[in-house]
Design a protein around this motif. Structure first.
Motif, short mmCIF file in Angstrom:
data_model
loop_
_atom_site.label_atom_id
_atom_site.label_comp_id
_atom_site.label_asym_id
_atom_site.label_seq_id
_atom_site.Cartn_x
_atom_site.Cartn_y
_atom_site.Cartn_z
N GLU A 185 -10.07 -14.44 -17.18
CA GLU A 185 -11.50 -14.33 -17.44
C GLU A 185 -12.14 -13.28 -16.52
O GLU A 185 -13.00 -12.51 -16.96
CB GLU A 185 -12.18 -15.69 -17.24
N ALA A 186 -11.72 -13.25 -15.26
CA ALA A 186 -12.25 -12.25 -14.32
C ALA A 186 -11.92 -10.84 -14.80
O ALA A 186 -12.76 -9.94 -14.74
CB ALA A 186 -11.68 -12.49 -12.93
N THR A 187 -10.71 -10.65 -15.30
CA THR A 187 -10.32 -9.34 -15.83
C THR A 187 -11.17 -8.97 -17.04
O THR A 187 -11.65 -7.85 -17.16
CB THR A 187 -8.83 -9.34 -16.22
N ALA A 188 -11.41 -9.94 -17.92
CA ALA A 188 -12.23 -9.68 -19.11
C ALA A 188 -13.66 -9.29 -18.71
O ALA A 188 -14.23 -8.35 -19.26
CB ALA A 188 -12.24 -10.90 -20.02
N VAL A 189 -14.24 -10.01 -17.76
CA VAL A 189 -15.60 -9.68 -17.29
C VAL A 189 -15.62 -8.30 -16.66
O VAL A 189 -16.52 -7.50 -16.91
CB VAL A 189 -16.13 -10.76 -16.32
N ALA A 190 -14.61 -7.99 -15.85
CA ALA A 190 -14.55 -6.67 -15.20
C ALA A 190 -14.50 -5.57 -16.25
O ALA A 190 -15.16 -4.53 -16.11
CB ALA A 190 -13.34 -6.59 -14.28
#
Length: 156
Positions: free
Chosen positions: A58-63
């Protein structure tokens, strides 16, 4: 606008960000790969109003949504690679020791591709490179490998 990085011993790293408008948020990156985004009130920058936990995916997707450059994660034969900055803190058993002492690549599969110091950068350090407290290691590997390396540098 300002950004501040704080090492949280035994936890990970907190990145605080204040926008031009004075709004404050932080991202806490735990050693196990978990991330939390925290939102703060304008009138009390120490009081977290809301916290949102994010998995590494999820952090990668937000980034990727926030990043203005359309660059995807590096992919090699279907394996996602990540790059992480890992601090060598006061409590690290590797402060003052050689890179080779970590056994990083053998133990985790992740590679330390550079070491950043306050006054200089050291690309492609060899096994005889000596870490100093306050160094920041630039590591590349799978999410699991980089997370394992973060734990090794912090705890041994």
């Amino acid at each position: 606008m300002g950004t501040r990085r704080t090492t949280l011993p035994g936890v990970g790293t907190q990145y605080d960000f204040t926008t031009h408008a004075g709004q404050h948020l932080s991202v806490v990156v735990h050693q196990d790969g978990r991330r939390f985004i925290g939102f703060y009130s304008d009138d009390d920058p120490d009081s977290c109003q809301a916290s949102i936990p994010l998995s590494p995916e999820e952090a990668t997707a937000v980034a990727h949504l926030i990043d203005t450059a359309p660059i995807d994660a590096v992919r090699t034969d279907g394996i996602d690679l990540v790059t992480e900055h890992i601090p060598v803190g006061r409590r690290s058993p590797y402060a003052g020791r050689l890179l080779g002492d970590t056994g990083a690549r053998t133990r985790t599969g992740a590679s330390i591709v550079a070491v950043l110091r306050r006054t200089s950068a050291h690309p492609s350090p060899g096994p005889d490179f000596r870490f100093a407290m306050g160094d920041t290691l630039v590591a590349v590997g799978t999410r699991e490998g980089v997370d394992a390396l973060t734990t090794i540098i912090a705890e041994g």
